[in-house]
Design a protein around this motif. Sequence first.
Motif, PDB file in Angstrom:
ATOM      1  N   ARG A   1       0.869  -1.160   0.000  1.00 41.43           N
ATOM      2  CA  ARG A   1       0.000   0.000   0.000  1.00 41.43           C
ATOM      3  C   ARG A   1       0.906   1.209   0.000  1.00 41.43           C
ATOM      4  N   VAL A  35      -2.020  -5.389   2.520  1.00 40.82           N
ATOM      5  CA  VAL A  35      -3.468  -5.274   2.376  1.00 40.82           C
ATOM      6  C   VAL A  35      -3.801  -5.347   0.896  1.00 40.82           C
ATOM      7  N   SER A  39     -13.631   3.946  -1.816  1.00 40.76           N
ATOM      8  CA  SER A  39     -13.527   3.756  -0.365  1.00 40.76           C
ATOM      9  C   SER A  39     -12.554   2.635   0.005  1.00 40.76           C
ATOM     10  N   LYS A  40     -12.064   1.940  -1.013  1.00 37.89           N
ATOM     11  CA  LYS A  40     -11.072   0.880  -0.766  1.00 37.89           C
ATOM     12  C   LYS A  40     -11.547  -0.132   0.263  1.00 37.89           C
ATOM     13  N   ASN A  41     -12.841  -0.284   0.382  1.00 37.88           N
ATOM     14  CA  ASN A  41     -13.405  -1.187   1.388  1.00 37.88           C
ATOM     15  C   ASN A  41     -13.242  -2.640   0.931  1.00 37.88           C
ATOM     16  N   TYR A  42     -13.819  -3.542   1.648  1.00 39.80           N
ATOM     17  CA  TYR A  42     -13.760  -4.978   1.305  1.00 39.80           C
ATOM     18  C   TYR A  42     -12.335  -5.421   0.988  1.00 39.80           C
ATOM     19  N   ASN A  43     -11.393  -5.003   1.839  1.00 42.79           N
ATOM     20  CA  ASN A  43     -10.019  -5.471   1.646  1.00 42.79           C
ATOM     21  C   ASN A  43      -9.690  -6.491   2.730  1.00 42.79           C
ATOM     22  N   ARG A 103     -15.496  -7.065   7.251  1.00 44.74           N
ATOM     23  CA  ARG A 103     -15.980  -6.234   8.356  1.00 44.74           C
ATOM     24  C   ARG A 103     -17.195  -5.409   7.919  1.00 44.74           C
ATOM     25  N   GLU A 104     -17.339  -5.216   6.599  1.00 41.41           N
ATOM     26  CA  GLU A 104     -18.483  -4.453   6.099  1.00 41.41           C
ATOM     27  C   GLU A 104     -19.797  -5.190   6.377  1.00 41.41           C
ATOM     28  N   GLU A 128      -5.083  -0.172   8.935  1.00 44.46           N
ATOM     29  CA  GLU A 128      -6.003   0.874   8.525  1.00 44.46           C
ATOM     30  C   GLU A 128      -6.032   1.958   9.585  1.00 44.46           C
TER      31      GLU A 128
HETATM   32  C1  NAG Z   1      -9.613  -1.285   3.973  1.00 43.37           C
HETATM   33  O1  NAG Z   1     -11.004  -1.133   4.133  1.00 43.37           O
HETATM   34  C2  NAG Z   1     -11.380  -0.190   5.132  1.00 43.37           C
HETATM   35  C3  NAG Z   1     -12.883  -0.251   5.246  1.00 43.37           C
HETATM   36  O2  NAG Z   1     -13.255  -1.529   5.674  1.00 43.37           O
HETATM   37  C4  NAG Z   1     -10.867   1.188   4.754  1.00 43.37           C
HETATM   38  O3  NAG Z   1     -11.185   2.102   5.766  1.00 43.37           O
HETATM   39  C5  NAG Z   1      -9.358   1.126   4.591  1.00 43.37           C
HETATM   40  O4  NAG Z   1      -8.862   2.358   4.148  1.00 43.37           O
HETATM   41  C6  NAG Z   1      -8.972   0.042   3.603  1.00 43.37           C
HETATM   42  N1  NAG Z   1      -7.541  -0.138   3.614  1.00 43.37           N
HETATM   43  C7  NAG Z   1      -6.792  -0.059   2.533  1.00 43.37           C
HETATM   44  C8  NAG Z   1      -5.335  -0.272   2.743  1.00 43.37           C
HETATM   45  O5  NAG Z   1      -7.239   0.142   1.418  1.00 43.37           O
END
Ligand code: NAG
Length: 426
Positions: A6, A275, A285-289, A332-333, A373
Amino acid sequence: MHPLLRPSIPLLLLFLLLSGSAPPIYAFNITRILAQHPEFSTFNHYLSASHLAGEINRRKTVTILAVSNSAMADLLAKNLTLYTLKNVLALHVLVDYFGAKQLHQLTGGTTLTSTLFQATGSAPGTTGFVNITLHRAGRVSFSAADTSGHPPVSFVKSVKEIPYDLAVIQISAPLFSPEAEAPTAAPTDVNITSLMAKKGCKTFADLLDSTGDAAAAFAANVGSGLTAFCPIDQAMEAFLPRFKNLTADEKLSMLLYHAVPIYYSIQLLKSNNGVISTLATDGRSKNYNFTVQNDGEVVTLRTKVTTAKITGTLIDEDPLAVYTIDAVLEPRELFKPVKAPAPAPETVADSPKAGNNKKHKHAPAPVAPAADEPAASPNDNPADQKVADDDSSAAGGRDYAGAGKWITWPAAAAAAAMVAALVLAY
Ligand SMILES: *[C@@H]1O[C@H](CO)[C@@H](O)[C@H](O)[C@H]1NC(C)=O
Ligand SMILES: *[C@@H]1O[C@H](CO)[C@@H](O)[C@H](O)[C@H]1NC(C)=O
Ligand SMILES: *[C@@H]1O[C@H](CO)[C@@H](O)[C@H](O)[C@H]1NC(C)=O
Ligand SMILES: *[C@@H]1O[C@H](CO)[C@@H](O)[C@H](O)[C@H]1NC(C)=O
Ligand SMILES: *[C@@H]1O[C@H](CO)[C@@H](O)[C@H](O)[C@H]1NC(C)=O
Ligand SMILES: *[C@@H]1O[C@H](CO)[C@@H](O)[C@H](O)[C@H]1NC(C)=O
């Protein structure tokens, strides 16, 4: 820059510094060794072209059954595709050490030994094993376990021995195995769901086929690279009641969460931490990682809720990799972290130590620390909360604290020193 990382400025600098000074510690480089023996140049070329060379270098103990250029010509005349040729060559990589001495002192005069072909998961039953037999006159012969009636090939000479890491042995002709030579579909032609269904992930495969366009989303990404993780039936079946409770959208996200739009060989997963985003990730939102973390040969995938371990390889051919995992990845979502879970195990005890290279020869280079995070949600467990607190107070900022959490080998100290130096340099 490696996609598992990252990017952030201090970490990027740290990465550049570390990668310059600490490449992966391999005890040998098969490409370089064979390059000193021009009579194996064709064999050497195809080890690289099929990406087997990297897999060989990463191994702790291997014996390569090399064949001369003229013997390779006979194999190439069969017009196998590169994917099929890879299986044949993988059969020539024994995952044990057999120098000339060991071969001529075989206990009991014969043994069956495992190969990389067997280890890839492509070889059913005992195919993928090689039979070594020591004959009365001192002659040593080799044959694939699934070749009955085909004449065995003979030991010619020892080419290179690094006891007990690597032996390169010349054999008189390529091993013949109908299973290894069976046509292998190009990765882009593989039907992912039927592959999963056949190899222990039927429940997951059925859900992919029956949930929205999940299967199509997986298939659509193969061309540009895809790594999928399928929970084994036992894990998926136990999870089904909770899956059924999700809305249609959530079900789709849940399934897409099990694939990454990049090809990661198992070798790469075993040597990098970080990650990664998934097919379910919303770009902004870069979620679901989730986090990939390896400890020696074991690769774990950690969400904020669950930790799964890679237990098998169904296919690992650029651009497609499919691995089995022992637990469902819960994002976690959609799911709350369980209260007071065991904190993410720090692997200090198992981490590579300087001077302990024999045991941890293939330890990852300290190149891919995953920053945690930054914004831990109030739901997070205390361990996470603590990391977030540390983040804000650390001199190098969050990235440093995050890296500190993940770098679990002595280089962490060096890394810290470098970050400190960088901070001073600003
Ligand atoms: C991973 O996902 C979370 C939300 O679940 C987000 O806040 C965070 O920035 C993400 N991390 C990366 C490294 O993209
Ligand atoms: C092994 O040697 C070859 C040829 O010298 C080189 O191209 C390759 O990068 C080396 N591999 C590793 C892992 O060092
Ligand atoms: C392999 O391909 C060459 C050239 O296309 C052809 O002449 C030869 O017959 C083929 N061999 C086999 C075993 O199919
Ligand atoms: C290897 O093959 C030989 C000859 O077919 C056979 O006698 C021997 O039992 C085999 N060895 C093993 C360990 O299966
Ligand atoms: C894959 O195989 C399954 C079952 O065999 C089938 O239903 C599905 O349509 C196939 N998918 C593709 C993309 O061909
Ligand atoms: C399904 O959802 C309901 C309502 O949120 C909840 O009470 C129930 O425990 C859930 N069932 C499972 C198996 O998670």
